[in-house]
Design a protein around this motif. Structure first.
Motif, PDB file in Angstrom:
ATOM      1  N   ASP A 111     -57.818  34.111  12.330  1.00  0.00           N
ATOM      2  CA  ASP A 111     -57.684  32.680  12.588  1.00  0.00           C
ATOM      3  C   ASP A 111     -57.475  31.954  11.248  1.00  0.00           C
ATOM      4  O   ASP A 111     -58.075  32.310  10.230  1.00  0.00           O
ATOM      5  N   LYS A 146     -74.425  26.389  10.943  1.00  0.00           N
ATOM      6  CA  LYS A 146     -73.757  25.748  12.072  1.00  0.00           C
ATOM      7  C   LYS A 146     -72.302  26.182  12.160  1.00  0.00           C
ATOM      8  O   LYS A 146     -71.653  26.441  11.150  1.00  0.00           O
ATOM      9  N   ASP A 147     -71.809  26.223  13.394  1.00  0.00           N
ATOM     10  CA  ASP A 147     -70.408  26.567  13.613  1.00  0.00           C
ATOM     11  C   ASP A 147     -69.545  25.316  13.440  1.00  0.00           C
ATOM     12  O   ASP A 147     -70.039  24.250  13.048  1.00  0.00           O
ATOM     13  N   GLN A 148     -68.273  25.426  13.769  1.00  0.00           N
ATOM     14  CA  GLN A 148     -67.339  24.313  13.583  1.00  0.00           C
ATOM     15  C   GLN A 148     -67.646  23.128  14.501  1.00  0.00           C
ATOM     16  O   GLN A 148     -67.187  22.022  14.258  1.00  0.00           O
ATOM     17  N   MET A 149     -68.448  23.344  15.518  1.00  0.00           N
ATOM     18  CA  MET A 149     -68.849  22.263  16.421  1.00  0.00           C
ATOM     19  C   MET A 149     -70.195  21.663  16.008  1.00  0.00           C
ATOM     20  O   MET A 149     -70.714  20.791  16.685  1.00  0.00           O
ATOM     21  N   GLN A 162     -70.344  29.874   6.490  1.00  0.00           N
ATOM     22  CA  GLN A 162     -69.496  29.279   7.513  1.00  0.00           C
ATOM     23  C   GLN A 162     -69.544  30.197   8.724  1.00  0.00           C
ATOM     24  O   GLN A 162     -69.384  31.406   8.598  1.00  0.00           O
ATOM     25  N   ARG A 163     -69.765  29.602   9.887  1.00  0.00           N
ATOM     26  CA  ARG A 163     -69.983  30.374  11.108  1.00  0.00           C
ATOM     27  C   ARG A 163     -68.818  30.208  12.071  1.00  0.00           C
ATOM     28  O   ARG A 163     -68.339  29.096  12.287  1.00  0.00           O
ATOM     29  N   PHE A 164     -68.393  31.332  12.632  1.00  0.00           N
ATOM     30  CA  PHE A 164     -67.287  31.338  13.587  1.00  0.00           C
ATOM     31  C   PHE A 164     -67.713  32.120  14.825  1.00  0.00           C
ATOM     32  O   PHE A 164     -68.196  33.250  14.714  1.00  0.00           O
ATOM     33  N   ARG A 165     -67.532  31.534  15.979  1.00  0.00           N
ATOM     34  CA  ARG A 165     -67.969  32.148  17.232  1.00  0.00           C
ATOM     35  C   ARG A 165     -67.099  33.355  17.594  1.00  0.00           C
ATOM     36  O   ARG A 165     -66.010  33.553  17.052  1.00  0.00           O
ATOM     37  N   ALA A 170     -60.620  29.854   4.562  1.00  0.00           N
ATOM     38  CA  ALA A 170     -61.910  29.841   3.855  1.00  0.00           C
ATOM     39  C   ALA A 170     -62.034  31.036   2.910  1.00  0.00           C
ATOM     40  O   ALA A 170     -62.537  30.907   1.793  1.00  0.00           O
ATOM     41  N   ALA A 219     -58.599  29.225  10.109  1.00  0.00           N
ATOM     42  CA  ALA A 219     -59.815  28.672   9.506  1.00  0.00           C
ATOM     43  C   ALA A 219     -60.563  29.737   8.702  1.00  0.00           C
ATOM     44  O   ALA A 219     -61.065  29.457   7.607  1.00  0.00           O
ATOM     45  N   THR A 279     -63.250  33.359  18.139  1.00  0.00           N
ATOM     46  CA  THR A 279     -62.403  33.032  16.989  1.00  0.00           C
ATOM     47  C   THR A 279     -62.009  34.355  16.344  1.00  0.00           C
ATOM     48  O   THR A 279     -62.858  35.097  15.862  1.00  0.00           O
TER      49      THR A 279
END
Length: 165
Positions: free
Chosen positions: A152, A117-120, A142-145, A158, A154, A148
């Motif tokens: 970034d 899952k992403d941050q949302m 950890q997933r970033f769209r 990480a 975040a 991003t």
């Protein structure tokens, strides 16, 4: 071993056709990115390369997977893609063979990565070129769209939190 840790053992084809796994890049942090040469987000190559140069000695490996599924933005041959990445962006991180990231013929690695899952809190299909999956030493993803940027806070945070000091 958790299901997430198994992500490191899923085979894929390298640019030269040889079979590889993420485990071959060591037990550090791996940033998996589906890339394209003719995309509005293509300048992210510069930031991806900067991450590789900054953190590579500490255990980060950026791994690019060319993908032509989004409006045909990666139409070239592997030789053309590798030449473009090297000469245009100075890419030193490994670029793998072209793959599909979505649909019935998606690469097994991406089938597994898309469960994260992403941050949302959203899992599912890759939205576009330059979606980022940070595979931590624990196997957690950890997933970033795509929008991003690689630098970034975040993503950098990480990476820094999961590399040896």
């Amino acid at each position: 071993m958790s299901a997430d840790a198994d992500i490191r053992s899923i085979p894929f084809a390298a640019a030269d056709g040889a079979e590889k796994t993420l485990a071959e890049f060591g037990d550090g942090v791996v940033l998996v990115v589906n890339v394209a040469s003719k995309c509005g987000l293509t300048p992210q190559y510069e930031q991806l390369e900067e991450l590789q140069r900054t953190y590579g000695d500490r255990g980060l490996t950026v791994v690019g997977f060319p993908c032509n599924q989004f409006m045909g933005q990666e139409p070239g041959s592997m030789d053309e893609i590798l030449e473009y990445c090297s000469t245009t962006w100075g890419v030193s991180f490994p670029i793998q063979d072209k793959i599909r990231v979505n649909g019935a013929h998606a690469a097994p690695l991406y089938k597994a990565l898309k469960k994260s899952k992403d941050q949302m809190g959203l899992a599912g299909p890759v939205a576009w070129n330059f979606e980022k999956f940070l595979v931590l030493p624990t196997g957690e993803v950890q997933r970033f769209r795509p929008t991003t940027k690689p630098d970034d806070a975040a993503i950098v945070g990480a990476i820094e939190a999961n590399l040896p000091r």
